[in-house]
Motif scaffolding. Structure first.
Motif, PDB file in Angstrom:
ATOM      1  N   ARG A  21      21.421   7.053 108.047  1.00  0.00           N
ATOM      2  CA  ARG A  21      20.275   7.976 107.420  1.00  0.00           C
ATOM      3  C   ARG A  21      20.070   7.973 106.189  1.00  0.00           C
ATOM      4  N   VAL A  22      18.863   7.910 105.657  1.00  0.00           N
ATOM      5  CA  VAL A  22      18.376   7.955 104.154  1.00  0.00           C
ATOM      6  C   VAL A  22      17.368   8.787 104.207  1.00  0.00           C
ATOM      7  N   ASP A  23      17.460  10.053 103.241  1.00  0.00           N
ATOM      8  CA  ASP A  23      16.410  11.062 103.095  1.00  0.00           C
ATOM      9  C   ASP A  23      16.181  11.021 101.417  1.00  0.00           C
ATOM     10  N   THR A  24      14.710  10.846 101.159  1.00  0.00           N
ATOM     11  CA  THR A  24      14.336  10.965  99.632  1.00  0.00           C
ATOM     12  C   THR A  24      14.319  12.492  99.368  1.00  0.00           C
ATOM     13  N   LEU A  25      14.988  12.642  98.295  1.00  0.00           N
ATOM     14  CA  LEU A  25      15.192  14.017  97.683  1.00  0.00           C
ATOM     15  C   LEU A  25      14.136  14.327  96.839  1.00  0.00           C
ATOM     16  N   TRP A  26      13.981  13.265  95.947  1.00  0.00           N
ATOM     17  CA  TRP A  26      12.682  13.116  94.966  1.00  0.00           C
ATOM     18  C   TRP A  26      12.637  11.984  94.489  1.00  0.00           C
ATOM     19  N   THR A  27      11.119  11.597  93.858  1.00  0.00           N
ATOM     20  CA  THR A  27      11.045  10.516  93.224  1.00  0.00           C
ATOM     21  C   THR A  27      10.062  10.542  92.203  1.00  0.00           C
ATOM     22  N   THR A  28      10.058   9.819  91.137  1.00  0.00           N
ATOM     23  CA  THR A  28       8.977   9.769  90.178  1.00  0.00           C
ATOM     24  C   THR A  28       8.124   8.717  90.117  1.00  0.00           C
ATOM     25  N   SER A  29       8.096   7.637  91.267  1.00  0.00           N
ATOM     26  CA  SER A  29       7.152   6.724  91.433  1.00  0.00           C
ATOM     27  C   SER A  29       7.138   6.277  93.022  1.00  0.00           C
ATOM     28  N   ALA A  30       6.225   6.457  93.478  1.00  0.00           N
ATOM     29  CA  ALA A  30       6.024   5.943  94.960  1.00  0.00           C
ATOM     30  C   ALA A  30       6.486   4.431  95.152  1.00  0.00           C
ATOM     31  N   ALA A  31       6.166   3.584  93.733  1.00  0.00           N
ATOM     32  CA  ALA A  31       6.169   2.145  94.084  1.00  0.00           C
ATOM     33  C   ALA A  31       7.760   2.097  93.848  1.00  0.00           C
ATOM     34  N   VAL A  32       8.604   2.685  93.230  1.00  0.00           N
ATOM     35  CA  VAL A  32       9.859   2.609  93.233  1.00  0.00           C
ATOM     36  C   VAL A  32      10.795   3.009  94.398  1.00  0.00           C
TER      37      VAL A  32
END
Length: 288
Positions: free
Chosen positions: A159-170
């Motif tokens: 499982r891999v969940d995205t908690l936050w990101t500053t760039s959709a490309a990253v």
């Protein structure tokens, strides 16, 4: 108001004319008494000539205009440095190459290191993912993403969940790299490994190796605000829980298992301390 000079001159001439006329008349009378016939009286005409009046003031002759000067270039006002556009030479964007993937020896160490929630395994997993993402170039595609990862005991990513990101490309690049991850070794504890990891994809990011100096010390307890009150229950300040000292023998056995820190790890720890506390501080806390 005194009469003007012209009027006085006219009066004087008129008086003289009258005197002359009177004399001539008297002379004619005297001569006429002795003559046979009276002489015809001559008409006397007196011409009075007035003095010329003062000429009206003539206008001064027009001044000669100087010949027109050739137009001279006007001096441009000085411009401040902020007004003068400065040509900035184009520069190549900053970049940072991807770190090398963990070696077989590093994965072997990570697969057996159980302290601090498998600290070595977590670091090697992040280094492996970052090495697959490629070179980070300055621009709109740089940024960071934080995942919550769950790995099964056999090393399978479940499982891999995205908690936050500053760039959709990253985030997209990181998830593409997750699909190319090689098979991972089993977890050190034989249990599912759950942790959070931030992946920095930027030319300014540092992929610092961890230090292991304080891994044998007990984990600091979570902070609890003693002044929190729900407004209903009686106000009582909780007593701090006493910290139990570690077992000396267990501590000695644990210290023997700790690996030696690398020069890169020591330099990274000092850099983090100086960035946080300034140049007057000593070495900072170890990465936990």
């Amino acid at each position: 108001m005194k009469p003007s000079f012209a009027l006085r001159l006219m009066a004087a001439l008129l008086v003289l004319g009258l005197h002359a006329a009177a004399l001539r008349l008297a002379d004619a009378v005297l001569h006429g008494l002795g003559a046979a016939k009276p002489a015809r009286a001559e008409r006397m005409v007196i011409h009075l000539t007035l003095p010329p009046l003062a000429r009206e003031a003539e206008p001064p002759p027009p001044k000669r205009r100087p010949p027109p000067r050739p137009p001279q270039p006007q001096a441009q006002p000085e411009r401040s440095p902020l007004q003068n556009p400065v040509a900035v030479a184009p520069h190549a964007p900053a970049s940072r190459a991807a770190p090398p993937p963990p070696t077989a020896e590093e994965w072997a160490f990570a697969a057996r290191y159980t302290l601090r929630n498998s600290k070595g395994y977590r670091h090697s997993w992040g280094q492996q993912l970052r090495s697959l993402m490629g070179t980070a170039i300055e621009g709109p595609d740089q940024g960071a993403v934080r995942f919550r990862i769950e790995i099964a005991p056999d090393g399978t990513l479940t499982r891999v969940d995205t908690l936050w990101t500053t760039s959709a490309a990253v985030e997209r690049r990181a998830r593409e790299a997750l699909g190319r991850m090689p098979p991972l070794p089993p977890t050190p504890t034989g249990k599912p490994l759950i942790f959070e990891r931030t992946i920095h994809f930027s030319p300014d990011a540092h992929d610092d190796p961890p230090t292991y100096d304080h891994d044998c010390l007990p984990q600091p307890k979570a902070f609890r605000n003693p002044f929190v009150w729900d407004g209903k229950s009686p106000q009582r300040r909780p007593e701090p829980e006493p910290e139990e000292p570690p077992d000396p023998q267990a501590l000695q056995d644990c210290l023997k298992q700790l690996p030696q820190n690398t020069i890169e790890a020591e330099a990274a720890r000092d850099r983090r301390a100086m960035e946080r506390w300034g140049w007057t501080s000593g070495s900072g806390d170890a990465q936990r």
